[in-house]
Design a protein around this motif. Sequence first.
Motif, PDB file in Angstrom:
ATOM      1  N   THR A  61       0.821  -1.222   0.000  1.00 38.65           N
ATOM      2  CA  THR A  61       0.000   0.000   0.000  1.00 38.65           C
ATOM      3  C   THR A  61       0.851   1.265   0.000  1.00 38.65           C
ATOM      4  O   THR A  61       0.323   2.363  -0.119  1.00 38.65           O
ATOM      5  N   GLY A  62       2.157   1.091   0.161  1.00 35.39           N
ATOM      6  CA  GLY A  62       3.045   2.263   0.233  1.00 35.39           C
ATOM      7  C   GLY A  62       3.066   3.045  -1.062  1.00 35.39           C
ATOM      8  O   GLY A  62       2.547   2.596  -2.089  1.00 35.39           O
ATOM      9  N   MET A  63       3.686   4.201  -1.006  1.00 38.09           N
ATOM     10  CA  MET A  63       3.744   5.103  -2.161  1.00 38.09           C
ATOM     11  C   MET A  63       4.586   4.510  -3.284  1.00 38.09           C
ATOM     12  O   MET A  63       5.714   4.093  -3.050  1.00 38.09           O
ATOM     13  N   GLU A 115       0.840  -4.596   7.860  1.00 37.33           N
ATOM     14  CA  GLU A 115       1.526  -3.626   8.733  1.00 37.33           C
ATOM     15  C   GLU A 115       0.615  -3.085   9.831  1.00 37.33           C
ATOM     16  O   GLU A 115       0.658  -1.907  10.185  1.00 37.33           O
ATOM     17  N   GLY A 116      -0.232  -3.976  10.355  1.00 34.37           N
ATOM     18  CA  GLY A 116      -1.077  -3.603  11.502  1.00 34.37           C
ATOM     19  C   GLY A 116      -2.340  -2.843  11.145  1.00 34.37           C
ATOM     20  O   GLY A 116      -3.135  -2.486  12.016  1.00 34.37           O
ATOM     21  N   LYS A 117      -2.521  -2.577   9.858  1.00 35.30           N
ATOM     22  CA  LYS A 117      -3.670  -1.757   9.443  1.00 35.30           C
ATOM     23  C   LYS A 117      -4.551  -2.466   8.422  1.00 35.30           C
ATOM     24  O   LYS A 117      -4.106  -3.369   7.708  1.00 35.30           O
ATOM     25  N   LEU A 118      -5.781  -2.005   8.357  1.00 35.42           N
ATOM     26  CA  LEU A 118      -6.703  -2.412   7.295  1.00 35.42           C
ATOM     27  C   LEU A 118      -6.878  -1.220   6.356  1.00 35.42           C
ATOM     28  O   LEU A 118      -7.298  -0.140   6.780  1.00 35.42           O
ATOM     29  N   TRP A 119      -6.492  -1.453   5.106  1.00 33.44           N
ATOM     30  CA  TRP A 119      -6.549  -0.407   4.070  1.00 33.44           C
ATOM     31  C   TRP A 119      -7.655  -0.744   3.081  1.00 33.44           C
ATOM     32  O   TRP A 119      -7.943  -1.926   2.871  1.00 33.44           O
ATOM     33  N   MET A 120      -8.228   0.256   2.475  1.00 25.75           N
ATOM     34  CA  MET A 120      -9.191  -0.070   1.414  1.00 25.75           C
ATOM     35  C   MET A 120      -9.292   1.047   0.383  1.00 25.75           C
ATOM     36  O   MET A 120      -8.973   2.198   0.626  1.00 25.75           O
ATOM     37  N   GLN A 121      -9.697   0.617  -0.807  1.00 24.18           N
ATOM     38  CA  GLN A 121     -10.017   1.572  -1.865  1.00 24.18           C
ATOM     39  C   GLN A 121     -11.156   0.984  -2.689  1.00 24.18           C
ATOM     40  O   GLN A 121     -11.216  -0.230  -2.888  1.00 24.18           O
ATOM     41  N   GLU A 122     -12.051   1.838  -3.138  1.00 22.19           N
ATOM     42  CA  GLU A 122     -13.157   1.397  -3.991  1.00 22.19           C
ATOM     43  C   GLU A 122     -13.037   2.047  -5.369  1.00 22.19           C
ATOM     44  O   GLU A 122     -12.458   3.133  -5.501  1.00 22.19           O
ATOM     45  N   TYR A 123     -13.626   1.370  -6.345  1.00 19.66           N
ATOM     46  CA  TYR A 123     -13.529   1.802  -7.742  1.00 19.66           C
ATOM     47  C   TYR A 123     -14.862   1.558  -8.438  1.00 19.66           C
ATOM     48  O   TYR A 123     -15.658   0.706  -8.015  1.00 19.66           O
ATOM     49  N   SER A 124     -15.081   2.303  -9.508  1.00 17.41           N
ATOM     50  CA  SER A 124     -16.184   1.992 -10.397  1.00 17.41           C
ATOM     51  C   SER A 124     -15.668   2.066 -11.822  1.00 17.41           C
ATOM     52  O   SER A 124     -15.060   3.069 -12.218  1.00 17.41           O
ATOM     53  N   LYS A 125     -15.839   0.986 -12.573  1.00 12.49           N
ATOM     54  CA  LYS A 125     -15.342   0.903 -13.949  1.00 12.49           C
ATOM     55  C   LYS A 125     -13.862   1.259 -14.021  1.00 12.49           C
ATOM     56  O   LYS A 125     -13.409   1.903 -14.962  1.00 12.49           O
ATOM     57  N   GLY A 126     -13.136   0.877 -12.982  1.00 13.73           N
ATOM     58  CA  GLY A 126     -11.689   1.083 -12.935  1.00 13.73           C
ATOM     59  C   GLY A 126     -11.231   2.392 -12.350  1.00 13.73           C
ATOM     60  O   GLY A 126     -10.041   2.599 -12.121  1.00 13.73           O
ATOM     61  N   LYS A 140       1.547   7.500  -6.171  1.00 10.67           N
ATOM     62  CA  LYS A 140       0.305   7.079  -5.539  1.00 10.67           C
ATOM     63  C   LYS A 140       0.515   5.716  -4.923  1.00 10.67           C
ATOM     64  O   LYS A 140       1.529   5.061  -5.185  1.00 10.67           O
ATOM     65  N   SER A 141      -0.409   5.300  -4.104  1.00 15.14           N
ATOM     66  CA  SER A 141      -0.282   4.011  -3.426  1.00 15.14           C
ATOM     67  C   SER A 141      -0.071   2.886  -4.434  1.00 15.14           C
ATOM     68  O   SER A 141      -0.735   2.834  -5.475  1.00 15.14           O
ATOM     69  N   ALA A 142       0.844   1.969  -4.108  1.00 11.41           N
ATOM     70  CA  ALA A 142       1.078   0.804  -4.964  1.00 11.41           C
ATOM     71  C   ALA A 142      -0.224   0.040  -5.188  1.00 11.41           C
ATOM     72  O   ALA A 142      -0.448  -0.497  -6.278  1.00 11.41           O
ATOM     73  N   GLU A 185      -9.455  -4.624  -0.217  1.00 14.82           N
ATOM     74  CA  GLU A 185      -9.066  -4.450   1.191  1.00 14.82           C
ATOM     75  C   GLU A 185      -7.727  -5.134   1.390  1.00 14.82           C
ATOM     76  O   GLU A 185      -7.516  -6.248   0.902  1.00 14.82           O
ATOM     77  N   VAL A 186      -6.841  -4.473   2.108  1.00 13.94           N
ATOM     78  CA  VAL A 186      -5.519  -5.044   2.392  1.00 13.94           C
ATOM     79  C   VAL A 186      -5.254  -4.973   3.888  1.00 13.94           C
ATOM     80  O   VAL A 186      -5.392  -3.902   4.496  1.00 13.94           O
ATOM     81  N   ARG A 187      -4.933  -6.137   4.445  1.00 15.32           N
ATOM     82  CA  ARG A 187      -4.498  -6.195   5.837  1.00 15.32           C
ATOM     83  C   ARG A 187      -2.988  -6.333   5.830  1.00 15.32           C
ATOM     84  O   ARG A 187      -2.444  -7.277   5.254  1.00 15.32           O
TER      85      ARG A 187
END
Length: 188
Positions: free
Chosen positions: A91-93, A148-159, A99-101, A144-146
């Motif tokens: 999830t790092g830059m 490094e101790g965190k829960l990360w998320m990103q949502e998309y529509s049509k990419g 931008k986030s990997a 969703e990515v678990r």
Amino acid sequence: MDMKQEIDQTHVETGDYNASNIQALEGLEAVRKRPGMYIGATDTKGLHHLVWEVIDNSVDEYLAGHCSLISLRVLPDNTIRVVDNGRGIPTGMHKKLKKSALEVVMTVLHAGGKFDKNTYKVSGGLHGVGVSCVNALSDYLRAEVRREGKLWMQEYSKGKPQGDVKIIGDSDETGTTIIFHPDPEILN
Ligand code: 0RA
């Protein structure tokens, strides 16, 4: 509307763009224009291709020795959820794209493949077109990515990202969850 106009329209909508951004949007637009070129079909076979595309990434993580559990669930309305307990998509830059990997993997055509070759691919198995194609052909996708101790998320529509990659909680575990709904405008 030709491709150039379409890209310009995107610029107006998002207000932030650069060369790498344009490339990503072009890539995913190409997938939506000619889905058959990327997933072979737009019927049930095409849907299955999308499902395998997502599972393949988890299987690669298993083959690399970092994952012991992969689950596939078909939710109502052919929403697909794939969960693994691998290391989680980084999830790092991303230095070059700034931008986030995670966003790069999800929105840049073939970015996943590059990660495979350089960092974690052990198998010589089939190689797909990448999870960004699944994203392009989904009217909704949530990653969703678990890690490094965190829960990360990103949502998309049509990419297209519907927001930045966000920390939405803590986690003692690692892994990746992809939930997607195939776009009924393309998959039937
Ligand atoms: C590249 C690097 C690392 C993990 C992954 C890709 C990865 C991708 C997917 C897609 C679905 N499940 C996945 N699990 C892992 C990790 C690099 C590191 O932690 O050092």
